[in-house]
Motif scaffolding. Structure first.
Motif, short mmCIF file in Angstrom:
data_model
loop_
_atom_site.label_atom_id
_atom_site.label_comp_id
_atom_site.label_asym_id
_atom_site.label_seq_id
_atom_site.Cartn_x
_atom_site.Cartn_y
_atom_site.Cartn_z
N ALA A 158 164.36 92.71 37.54
CA ALA A 158 164.15 92.00 36.13
C ALA A 158 163.14 92.75 35.33
O ALA A 158 163.61 93.18 33.89
N VAL A 159 162.73 92.97 35.59
CA VAL A 159 161.17 93.77 34.29
C VAL A 159 161.86 95.21 34.56
O VAL A 159 161.63 95.70 33.12
N GLY A 165 167.52 88.33 33.65
CA GLY A 165 166.68 86.76 34.12
C GLY A 165 167.52 86.59 35.26
O GLY A 165 167.36 85.55 36.36
N ALA A 166 168.52 86.79 35.37
CA ALA A 166 169.44 87.14 36.88
C ALA A 166 169.02 87.22 37.97
O ALA A 166 168.87 86.36 38.90
N ILE A 226 155.61 93.30 37.27
CA ILE A 226 155.59 94.04 36.12
C ILE A 226 154.94 95.81 37.04
O ILE A 226 155.19 96.97 36.40
N ALA A 227 154.09 96.25 37.62
CA ALA A 227 153.63 97.10 38.32
C ALA A 227 154.22 97.81 38.83
O ALA A 227 154.53 98.72 39.29
N VAL A 228 155.29 97.06 39.73
CA VAL A 228 156.39 97.40 40.52
C VAL A 228 157.35 98.17 39.36
O VAL A 228 157.82 98.93 39.77
N ALA A 229 157.60 97.60 38.26
CA ALA A 229 158.48 98.12 37.79
C ALA A 229 158.28 99.58 37.11
O ALA A 229 158.81 100.50 36.73
#
Lengths: 356, 509, 374
Positions: free
Chosen positions: C80-81, C263-264, C294-297
């Motif tokens: 999502a991010v 968002g999905a 966020i960190a993952v992205a």
């Protein structure tokens, strides 16, 4: 060649790291050290719990929540020092951690695992059923029907709250007292209900008309959380505005905000502490506490561990009452005569002559 | 002022896969102007970063007055008396001239407070000495680009630079500002400072330099003295082959009107009318050039034509059809090619591949996509074809567009826009900041489009370009089209006067 | 060198660097051993801690299951991010979108009686739709008013969590006999099957097929970016909105579409937690996942495969951290430190380059941070 320079240094770093880790402390070496320590302990003080592993899983509040997790852990620490058991702890960051945390302790062979809070009820039950050889105890939850190796630790906190209600009604100068809760859940409202009945009992006994704010037996005032000191302050202020001069917050740290407000009010408002003797645990505001309703979770946790150490098992649920000392009242600033009167009521509840 | 000689000897700087500077030798002394000229990608920027302490050379040495030295940071270079005026200014827009100039070397009064009066005095003194005409209390954001550049110059002078390096200083200046700038350079030299002037513009190098060093593919390929060389000779050194400096084209044979503007006005978000009732037509088979000093509404005019900016009043039609309210995509479909003014900001997505950029305005065509699915194979094939046809210098079109030189980036845009099925070409500043070889190429393409029966509108601030390319010249001044002339019948001087808002005497009479 | 390989190696180095620094943290916080002057023991703790970390994340089928369980929501929320990043938008709102998806998935999960083959996809679809609808809001706000998505998504997180808190106490969602914010259980037919269900009914294997959903979503994200006009438009807009507009792309509606897609993904994260792990929803069902995402992205550089790898890494750290604490008393909080260090080393490439003496290799982070430009 340049291309590989970084990789090589990375590999070197890993290698150096592995060297440090392995050379300086292979598993064997550490075990030796550990064994040595155990030997010295055994020679000085052979305690009954040596060899017993007692573990605890908190709910999402964490072990330093100034609430039931922390109090439960105090029981663990007591067992460590008095029984000589080895203790371990896992904190849960979310609901999803309960089952894996319990699983980790089952793998480790924890003889007894204490879980804190009714949120862990299902997970603890599942773990107990999967690991028949291990014992479990859960704070603030009772199993019905009982599980052979899982003990629910519950507390008849309505009993000391009843005493506190009577006490508050007797000491109120304005004839109005208040209470409020953190969240509208049974472990909270049981205090408020006991308190309400205590006030009622005082009114019928003395023909008085002391009024209670914040709980009518069905619904009342709730902060909606267990951590906002500001909420505690605001609720205390609004109850004081309505005339209450003694307030009984059943909301963990939220209550500290009310104590703060009471301190600022300069003695106009005073507080009944909850769970522990708050005149001790909250020394900054010790002066505002009249008394505290005690819920001796630590004692119940300790007793459960002790039962496991002694081999008597954790078959039945435990209910802390005035009779068995699992709950109580700590008096801080109560006139001796009233104190005696309230203690007599407590005795009456304990022997069943006063019904709540 | 002490004299100083600054030398680079055998400088070699390698990047993975590239030798950016290959055994470069050059020297400059106080009191002279050395022009360093080369195409984009010739290694000028790398060399400049080496001599300013931003890169360390892999081989070679820097010498000051014959003494070997090393710069490990710009601070070292500054301390040694080297100053740099960057192409992109480093000024704080909301601060005054004086504040900007002393930033980092603030004169302090008692108790360490900033002595702004001292700063003002210093600015005034330097400004007077070199005729810079700077008001120390003016706010940077209110100043024109030319004046801002002078602020940068003052910054360098106040740090006592003996050698001042200018990186493409004229790229952002108007013709008159360029003349003023040359005046400043001359007064610097008269005051005993040395100047290194980095440029790709032949005329300017010839005009201002005492000596010219030509850089090609990381090597110094020649040195020339302006008095005994020519533009053509230097251009040949730069490119490595003879270059055509004038546009080679047959007389135009204009036919019917294709792009017609009637009373087009554009109002900017601040409410100012930036294009004021522009009316003109561009006919099939002719090149119409819009001349004018940057900032007189040309940008907004082009954006209005391309559909990127709303037209406040008036109408635009293409081939007789009113397109005033059409979206950019509808205009593409109607046959409009648009080569935008700022290729990095508008024309390309430099972080995407060359192939992706080549289909940026046509990926939705049936040729490249079906429904939501992209046909990347078709795009790659097209890309191979365009790379070959438009001489885009790359080994692999799947590389990012940012890896291309400026000239080749422009070729990507030209290829993309001109290879579509088009009727009118709108090109804004099509040769700004690109090398001589690419300029020649782009000009040839534009003429080819004209001869193939397209209507061509070119907006340029380079008067030379306008005069050599145009079949008809429009001059824009303060949002208005103030002249519509035949370039063969007017002089450079006349157009220059129109650009400045006045009228040539001949016309007045 | 291949760009992907280079960034992979760089990420690996950042992880190594973080492990190295964490080792020092373990040593200097091992007060007992230091007090005894027993450095060897302190370093031994490091070895045992990292061994526990490995054992608890990959050392057994259960460890792998725990890693997958932890990685599943991080992967979906991470996508999502990443998806928003690709379109030049900084989606801080994964938490809110997760909650929205959790609630819609939950509702379909308990309100209908359907055969599993229909119920599960229907509930997942509801989650995705809930998340998409909630995710589209900041997109619309930005397209219409220019309100920066960082601000609006943060605000919407608050709105979502309080709305969910309220919803869970309504008669519709409330669990019988509970007064706190905890929902009914979803129907068994709506539950995502356990990933290792074929191995018999082992309750300790928590991993569920939400991970398969995550893998499919990763593939869908890759397909979107690489194979579709929409993905091309998203990326062009993300890198250079001005150029996208020039090229005739409808950049404003793209903002809305991109945020809805983001968002999905987040909605699926919420849905898979409810339908796969818990079987119910509580107010804390999203936890910190939206922020960890966020960190993952960031770590995954917003690429599909990168997001997958870094979600697995974070999931492994989470699962292994528990074992580490059980084995060595090194608190699980070290995992937070470790994760922060990894992100820090990723965000500070110069530092890592200096540490490993890599020179002259520019590593671009431009796009990931572009969202701030607005």
């Amino acid at each position: 060649m340049r291309k590989h320079k970084g990789l090589k240094s990375a590999a070197l770093a890993i290698a150096a790291f592995a060297l440090i880790a392995s050379a300086c402390g292979s598993d064997d070496a550490t075990e030796e050290v550990a064994e040595e320590e155990e030997v010295t302990e055994e020679t000085t003080a052979p305690l009954p719990g040596a060899g017993t592993l007692a573990c605890m899983v908190t709910d999402t509040g964490g072990v330093d929540d100034k609430g039931f997790n922390q109090i439960s852990y105090a029981g663990m620490l007591q067992a460590e020092s008095e029984l000589g058991v080895t203790i371990d702890l896992l904190e849960s960051a979310s609901d999803a951690d309960y089952a894996p945390n319990l699983q980790s302790f089952a793998d480790k062979g924890c003889n007894i695992t204490v879980t804190v809070g009714f949120l862990l009820g299902d997970a603890t039950k599942a773990a107990a059923e999967a690991n028949a050889g291990l014992s479990y105890a859960i704070v603030d939850y009772a199993y019905d029907p009982a599980i052979a190796n899982a003990r629910g630790l519950v507390f008849a906190t309505d009993q000391p709250s009843f005493m506190a209600g009577y006490l508050s009604a007797a000491m109120s100068k304005t004839g109005i007292v208040g209470t409020y809760g953190g969240i509208n859940i049974p472990p909270v409202t049981i205090f408020m209900e006991g308190f309400r009945k205590g006030v009622e009992y005082y009114n019928t006994q003395k023909g008085a008309t002391v009024k209670l704010l914040g709980w009518d037996g069905k619904d009342g005032t709730f902060a909606g959380n267990f951590d906002s000191l500001d909420d505690g302050k605001n609720i205390a202020k609004s109850q004081a505005d309505e005339g209450a001069d003694i307030i009984f917050p059943v909301a963990g740290p939220v209550g500290l905000g009310s104590a703060q407000y009471a301190l600022e009010s300069g003695g106009k408002v005073r507080i009944i502490g909850v769970d522990v003797d708050m005149s001790v645990s909250n020394p900054d505001a010790a002066a505002v506490y009249i008394a505290s309703v005690l819920k001796k979770i630590d004692a119940a946790v300790f007793a459960a561990i002790k039962d496991v150490v002694e081999g008597s098992g954790v078959t039945d649920n435990y209910v802390g009452t005035l009779a068995n000392g699992g709950v109580g009242v700590a008096f801080t600033a109560v006139p001796d005569a009233l104190k005696a009167e309230v203690e007599a009521i407590g005795a009456g509840i304990a022997d069943g002559s006063i019904k709540i | 002022m002490h004299e100083m000689k600054f030398e680079l000897r055998g400088i070699t700087k390698r990047f993975p896969g590239v030798v950016a500077n290959d055994n470069v030798n050059l020297s400059v002394e106080t009191g002279e102007v050395l022009a360093l000229i080369g195409e984009n990608g010739a290694g000028k920027s790398t060399l400049m970063n080496v001599l300013y302490g931003l890169y360390r050379a892999d081989e070679g040495e820097l010498l000051i007055d014959g003494q070997a030295t090393q710069f490990s940071s710009p601070a070292d270079a500054i301390a040694a008396g080297i100053g740099m005026v960057h192409q992109h200014f480093m000024l704080v827009p909301v601060m005054t001239v004086a504040e900007n100039v002393v930033l980092g070397v603030e004169p302090t009064g008692r108790f360490g407070s900033l002595d702004i009066d001292e700063a003002r005095r210093m600015v005034r003194e330097v400004s007077d000495r070199y005729h810079l005409e700077l008001d120390p209390d003016a706010i940077i954001e209110d100043l024109s680009v030319g004046v801002r550049q002078r602020v940068e110059i003052v910054k360098v002078l106040m740090r006592d630079a003996k050698i001042v390096v200018f990186d493409e200083p004229t790229a952002v200046l108007t013709p008159s500002e360029i003349l003023e700038f040359f005046g400043i350079v001359r007064s610097l030299v008269e005051a005993g400072r040395g100047v290194i002037f980095i440029t790709h513009k032949l005329k300017e190098a010839l005009e201002i330099a005492d000596r010219i060093n030509v850089l090609r593919r990381g090597k110094v390929v020649g040195e020339a003295l302006p008095k005994n060389t020519s533009e053509a000779a230097i251009a040949e050194m730069m490119v490595g082959r003879p270059v055509l400096l004038v546009v080679d084209k047959a007389p135009a044979t204009p036919r019917e009107a294709m792009l017609t503007l009637a009373g087009v006005s554009v109002v900017d978000p601040d409410g100012r009318t930036v294009v004021d009732g522009a009316s003109f037509e561009v006919r099939v088979g002719e090149i119409v050039c819009v001349a004018g000093v940057q900032g007189n509404g040309q940008t907004e005019l082009v954006e209005a034509i391309a559909g990127l900016r709303r037209v406040a009043s008036g109408s635009i039609s293409l081939g007789g059809k009113n397109i005033t309210g059409d979206s950019p995509r509808e205009r593409h479909a109607a046959g409009m090619a648009h080569i935008p003014e700022d290729r990095q900001r508008q024309g390309l997505v430099t972080e995407l591949s060359i192939t992706e950029n080549l289909v940026l305005t046509r990926y939705h065509d049936a040729e490249f996509s079906q429904g939501i699915r992209m046909k990347w194979d078709a795009a790659a094939a097209k890309s191979q074809e365009l790379v070959a046809a438009y001489d885009i210098r790359t080994t692999d079109p799947s590389q990012l567009a940012s890896t291309l030189s400026g000239g080749n980036q422009q070729k990507v845009i030209v290829a993309r826009e001109l290879s579509r099925n088009i009727r009118v070409v709108v090109a804004a500043q099509p040769t700004r900041g690109i090398d001589v070889g690419s300029i020649e190429y782009v000009h040839a393409q534009i003429v080819k489009e004209r001869d193939a029966g397209r209507a061509v509108l070119v907006v340029s601030t380079e008067l030379d370009e306008v005069m050599s390319l145009a079949d008809r010249v429009l001059v824009m001044y303060r949002g208005k089209i103030v002249a519509d002339v035949d370039p063969k019948k007017v002089s450079h001087m006349d157009i220059g006067l129109y650009m400045a808002g006045s009228r040539p005497a001949a016309v007045v009479a | 060198m291949n760009e992907t390989l280079k960034s992979l190696r760089f990420t690996l180095l950042a992880v190594v660097a973080a492990l190295f620094v964490s080792a020092f943290i373990i040593v200097i916080t091992d007060i007992e051993a230091l007090g005894d002057g027993n450095l060897g023991k302190a370093f031994g703790t490091v070895g045992r801690a990292y061994w526990g970390l490995f054992k608890g994340s990959f050392g057994s089928l259960r460890a792998i299951s725990n890693t997958i369980t932890g990685a599943t929501p991080l992967l979906l929320a991470g996508l999502a991010v990443s998806a928003a990043f690709k379109a030049g938008l900084f989606n801080i709102g994964a938490t809110g979108q997760m909650l929205a998806g959790a609630v819609t998935g939950l509702f379909v999960g308990f309100a209908f009686q359907l055969p599993p083959i229909i119920h599960v996809p229907f509930a997942l679809l509801a989650s995705a739709a809930g998340g998409a609808a909630f995710g589209a809001i900041p997109g619309v706000l930005k397209a219409r008013t220019g309100a920066h998505e960082v601000i609006t998504t943060i605000m919407l997180n608050g709105i979502a969590s309080f709305t969910v808190l309220w919803l869970l106490k309504t008669q519709l969602f409330k669990r019988e006999g509970r007064d706190d914010a905890i929902s009914k259980f979803v129907e068994d037919s709506a539950k995502l099957p356990k990933l290792f269900g074929f191995m018999g009914n082992r309750i300790d294997l928590l991993a569920h097929t939400g991970f398969i959903v995550g893998l499919l979503a990763t593939f869908a994200f890759w397909w979107l970016l690489r194979k579709t006009t929409l993905g091309f438009e998203m990326q062009a807009t993300g890198f250079n909105q001005e150029a996208a507009r020039y090229a005739g792309m409808r950049t404003k509606s793209l903002m809305v579409t991109s945020m809805a897609i983001a968002g999905a993904f987040a909605g699926l994260a919420g849905g898979s937690e409810v339908l796969g792990l818990y079987g119910y929803a509580s107010a804390t069902v999203a936890g910190d996942i939206g922020f960890d995402a966020i960190a993952v992205a960031l770590l995954g550089r917003s690429t599909p495969i990168g997001t997958l790898v870094s979600a697995l890494l974070f999931g492994a750290l989470q699962a292994g951290g528990r074992q580490m604490q059980v084995d060595t008393d090194v608190p699980i909080d070290l995992i937070i430190v470790l994760r922060a260090l990894i992100v820090m080393f990723i965000a500070a490439p110069l530092l890592v380059k200096a540490m490993f003496r890599m020179r002259g290799e520019a590593t671009s982070f431009g796009q990931t941070f572009r969202g701030w430009g607005g």
